[in-house]
Design an enzyme around this catalytic site. Structure first.
Site, short mmCIF file in Angstrom:
data_model
loop_
_atom_site.label_atom_id
_atom_site.label_comp_id
_atom_site.label_asym_id
_atom_site.label_seq_id
_atom_site.Cartn_x
_atom_site.Cartn_y
_atom_site.Cartn_z
N LYS A 158 30.96 47.30 24.60
CA LYS A 158 30.57 46.95 25.96
C LYS A 158 31.77 47.13 26.89
O LYS A 158 32.74 46.39 26.83
CB LYS A 158 30.07 45.51 26.08
N GLU A 231 42.75 39.86 21.68
CA GLU A 231 43.94 40.36 22.38
C GLU A 231 43.86 39.79 23.79
O GLU A 231 43.04 40.24 24.59
CB GLU A 231 43.92 41.89 22.45
N CYS A 265 48.51 44.05 30.54
CA CYS A 265 48.70 42.80 29.81
C CYS A 265 50.17 42.57 29.50
O CYS A 265 50.62 41.43 29.44
CB CYS A 265 47.87 42.79 28.54
N GLU A 364 49.49 33.72 34.35
CA GLU A 364 49.42 35.18 34.46
C GLU A 364 49.03 35.53 35.90
O GLU A 364 48.01 35.07 36.40
CB GLU A 364 48.38 35.71 33.48
P1 NAP Z 1 37.97 39.12 31.24
O1 NAP Z 1 37.43 38.54 32.47
O2 NAP Z 1 38.27 38.24 30.10
O3 NAP Z 1 36.96 40.29 30.81
C1 NAP Z 1 37.17 41.11 29.70
C2 NAP Z 1 35.85 41.60 29.14
O4 NAP Z 1 35.08 40.49 28.67
C3 NAP Z 1 34.98 42.32 30.15
O5 NAP Z 1 34.30 43.37 29.51
C4 NAP Z 1 34.01 41.21 30.56
O6 NAP Z 1 32.80 41.71 31.05
C5 NAP Z 1 33.79 40.52 29.25
N1 NAP Z 1 33.27 39.15 29.37
C6 NAP Z 1 33.46 38.28 30.38
N2 NAP Z 1 32.81 37.12 30.12
C7 NAP Z 1 32.21 37.28 28.92
C8 NAP Z 1 31.39 36.44 28.10
N3 NAP Z 1 31.06 35.20 28.47
N4 NAP Z 1 30.95 36.93 26.92
C9 NAP Z 1 31.29 38.16 26.54
N5 NAP Z 1 32.03 39.01 27.26
C10 NAP Z 1 32.50 38.56 28.43
O7 NAP Z 1 39.31 39.90 31.52
P2 NAP Z 1 39.73 40.62 32.85
O8 NAP Z 1 40.13 39.58 33.83
O9 NAP Z 1 38.69 41.55 33.26
O10 NAP Z 1 41.00 41.45 32.31
C11 NAP Z 1 42.30 41.06 32.47
C12 NAP Z 1 42.77 40.22 31.28
O11 NAP Z 1 42.83 41.01 30.10
C13 NAP Z 1 44.18 39.73 31.49
O12 NAP Z 1 44.28 38.40 31.08
C14 NAP Z 1 45.01 40.63 30.58
O13 NAP Z 1 46.24 40.10 30.17
C15 NAP Z 1 44.08 40.84 29.45
N6 NAP Z 1 44.47 42.03 28.68
C16 NAP Z 1 45.00 41.88 27.43
C17 NAP Z 1 45.40 42.98 26.70
C18 NAP Z 1 45.99 42.83 25.32
O14 NAP Z 1 46.03 43.81 24.59
N7 NAP Z 1 46.45 41.67 24.91
C19 NAP Z 1 45.25 44.26 27.24
C20 NAP Z 1 44.72 44.38 28.52
C21 NAP Z 1 44.31 43.26 29.22
P3 NAP Z 1 32.58 41.89 32.63
O15 NAP Z 1 33.53 42.93 33.06
O16 NAP Z 1 31.20 42.33 32.71
O17 NAP Z 1 32.87 40.55 33.24
#
Ligand code: NAP
Ligand code: MG
Length: 472
Positions: A158, A231, A265, A364
């Site tokens: 997804k 992650e 990240c 963050e």
């Molecule tokens: P996010 O809000 O956690 O969303 C990530 C993914 O999860 C999206 O596809 C989102 O879908 C989905 N999602 C959201 N709520 C969900 C639920 N209840 N059930 C299942 N899936 C769900 O993250 P973001 O804010 O978009 O991205 C930034 C974050 O990612 C930062 O914290 C960053 O540090 C982290 N990150 C970590 C790494 C690593 O390798 N450690 C790499 C890159 C980014 P939708 O888009 O449809 O909401």
């Protein structure tokens, strides 16, 4: 009523550039069923054949790299040259796991008696549900799909709702694999993503994203004891020692802090500079930061693109305001750029005189903000680096070997970069300590996350056990 379609907006222009279906739990179920049906066949596919098909995916990503990079910039704002890199790294990941998939081996272990053979096999889980964020949608999907397939699993992916168009455009590339080996479902995390996680037909959830959503997913998985591969976020530190070449170190810090407008990240979000070079370092960082060109990522001269959306920019503004209220000094940036009336832009920003009581040093930020703090001795620097709930990566600039040793031994982080920030290597594991998740991607460790060990104990003579246990 749920929306039938999700509109995708270009964060540089705020124009709608496409839409994808908001797929229902029933549609997720159908995709999982196709992936389940494909699993036995894919698992039994000989390693050399799997390797060939993974190489074909890599080639497909290279053949369509320019088109996909442009889609990535239009939907995600990241400058085109960074998206060309994303395509390159994604292809490289598929090539790496194509190679490693031919080298997979079990291991024979010492047996209890001479009549026995004992060995370990590594088996796939089954169907992997993969969920990725918008900052590197193709790359982070590759980091899951390539090892999961090499390990013999099938995958339902997804993509994020802000940047799903590039993933949808990859369908043609994945269609070179047998039907059902890689399925893509689009939609909102809460609806489509959660249906994938809760579905009894997914055996492992591989998630990259925020701590908040990761925790929620882990809780859902815990109820059915489904493995959650996480992650999560980061708050990476960068320590600059007094023996560094200041010009090089200032550019390295700026790059690590402002790449993808700080939406990485492993973005550098805290900088600790030795007090003896603090003032000069800040001057050089300011000069370099002010030379960066902010604008639409499709323009060749752009260094820093927009933030992904209004909500992310609001959080960045809140962190900067909080720091200034608590006594930080604005070195440069700190506002929306003049002249860019549309788009979610924010100037690359340097803050001095910060401390760990400020949000910008604890939470963050995920934007182009670089807070710089002075330290007196290296023990203090180490303590500051570890004073964070996160532990994804950490950077060091020094030429002193003793200092390097103290750093990599003392820092609680999954990746340590010395004198070369943020470099990924397919052969080395990537992931975090503490609240950054604890899982690993890439390398042999990344493959193992998608396999479960099976220990086979085989006696060539048939034995009956006495009622009491004979070993003591
Ligand atoms: P996010 O809000 O956690 O969303 C990530 C993914 O999860 C999206 O596809 C989102 O879908 C989905 N999602 C959201 N709520 C969900 C639920 N209840 N059930 C299942 N899936 C769900 O993250 P973001 O804010 O978009 O991205 C930034 C974050 O990612 C930062 O914290 C960053 O540090 C982290 N990150 C970590 C790494 C690593 O390798 N450690 C790499 C890159 C980014 P939708 O888009 O449809 O909401
Ligand atoms: Mg989010």
């Amino acid at each position: 009523m749920k929306a039938q379609k999700i509109a995708v907006r270009n964060p540089a222009t705020e124009e709608i550039v496409g839409e994808v279906p908001n797929q229902s739990p029933q549609e997720v179920s159908a995709a999982v069923a196709r992936a389940r049906a494909a699993f036995p066949l894919w698992r039994a596919t000989p390693a050399h054949e799997k390797a060939r098909l993974l190489h074909d995916v890599a080639q497909g990503l290279r053949d369509h790299a320019e088109k996909l990079a442009r889609i990535l910039t239009r939907e995600g704002g990241k400058p085109l040259r960074e998206n060309r890199d994303e395509m390159d790294w994604s292809a490289s990941c598929f090539d790496y796991y194509a190679g490693i998939c031919r080298q997979q081996r079990g291991r024979v272990i010492p047996s209890i008696e001479p009549s026995q053979l004992a060995f370990i096999l590594h088996e796939p889980y089954g169907v992997v549900g993969a969920i990725v964020p918008w900052n590197y949608p193709i790359l982070l999907a590759a980091w899951k799909i390539a090892p999961a397939l090499a390990a013999g699993n099938t995958v339902v992916l997804k993509p994020p709702q802000q940047t799903p168009l590039s993933t949808v455009a990859c369908r043609a590339i994945y269609s070179g694999l047998p039907l059902g080996v890689v399925e893509i479902v689009t939609g909102a995390g809460r609806l489509t993503g959660e249906a994938l996680i809760r579905h009894p037909g997914t055996d492992l959830i591989a998630f990259t994203g925020s701590l908040e959503v990761g925790r929620h997913i882990a809780e859902i998985c815990a109820r059915t004891v489904k493995k959650a591969h996480l992650e999560l976020g980061g708050k990476d530190a960068f320590v600059v020692c007094a023996d560094s070449d200041l010009g090089v170190a200032a550019k390295a810090v700026a790059w690590a802090a402002f790449l993808n407008a700080g939406q990485v990240c492993t973005s550098t979000e805290r900088v600790y500079v030795h007090s003896s070079i603090y003032a000069e370092f800040l001057e050089r960082l300011k000069a370099f930061t002010e030379s960066l060109v902010v604008g639409d990522g499709l323009r060749p001269k752009t260094d820093v693109g927009p933030l992904i959306g209004a909500e992310v920019r609001r959080k960045v503004e809140e962190h900067v305001a909080d720091a200034l209220r608590r006594g930080a000094r604005l070195v440069c940036g700190g506002k929306r750029p003049k002249g860019l009336k549309r788009g979610f832009f924010y100037e690359p920003t340097v803050l001095a005189g910060v401390d760990h009581g400020m949000k910008v040093m604890r939470e963050e930020t995920f934007g182009p903000v670089c807070p710089v703090m002075a330290y007196e001795d290296f023990d203090e620097a180490l303590r500051l680096v570890n004073d964070s709930p996160y532990g994804l990566g950490a950077n060091l600039y020094t030429r002193d070997a003793q200092t390097v040793k103290r750093f990599f031994e003392g820092v609680q982080a999954g990746t340590i970069w010395v004198n070369d920030p943020l470099t990924d290597n397919d052969a080395g594991p990537f992931g975090g300590f503490k609240a950054s998740g604890g899982s690993r991607e890439l390398g042999e460790e990344g493959l193992r996350e998608f396999q479960q060990a099976k220990h086979v104990h085989w006696d060539f003579e048939q034995k009956a056990k006495p009622w009491w246990y004979p070993y003591g």
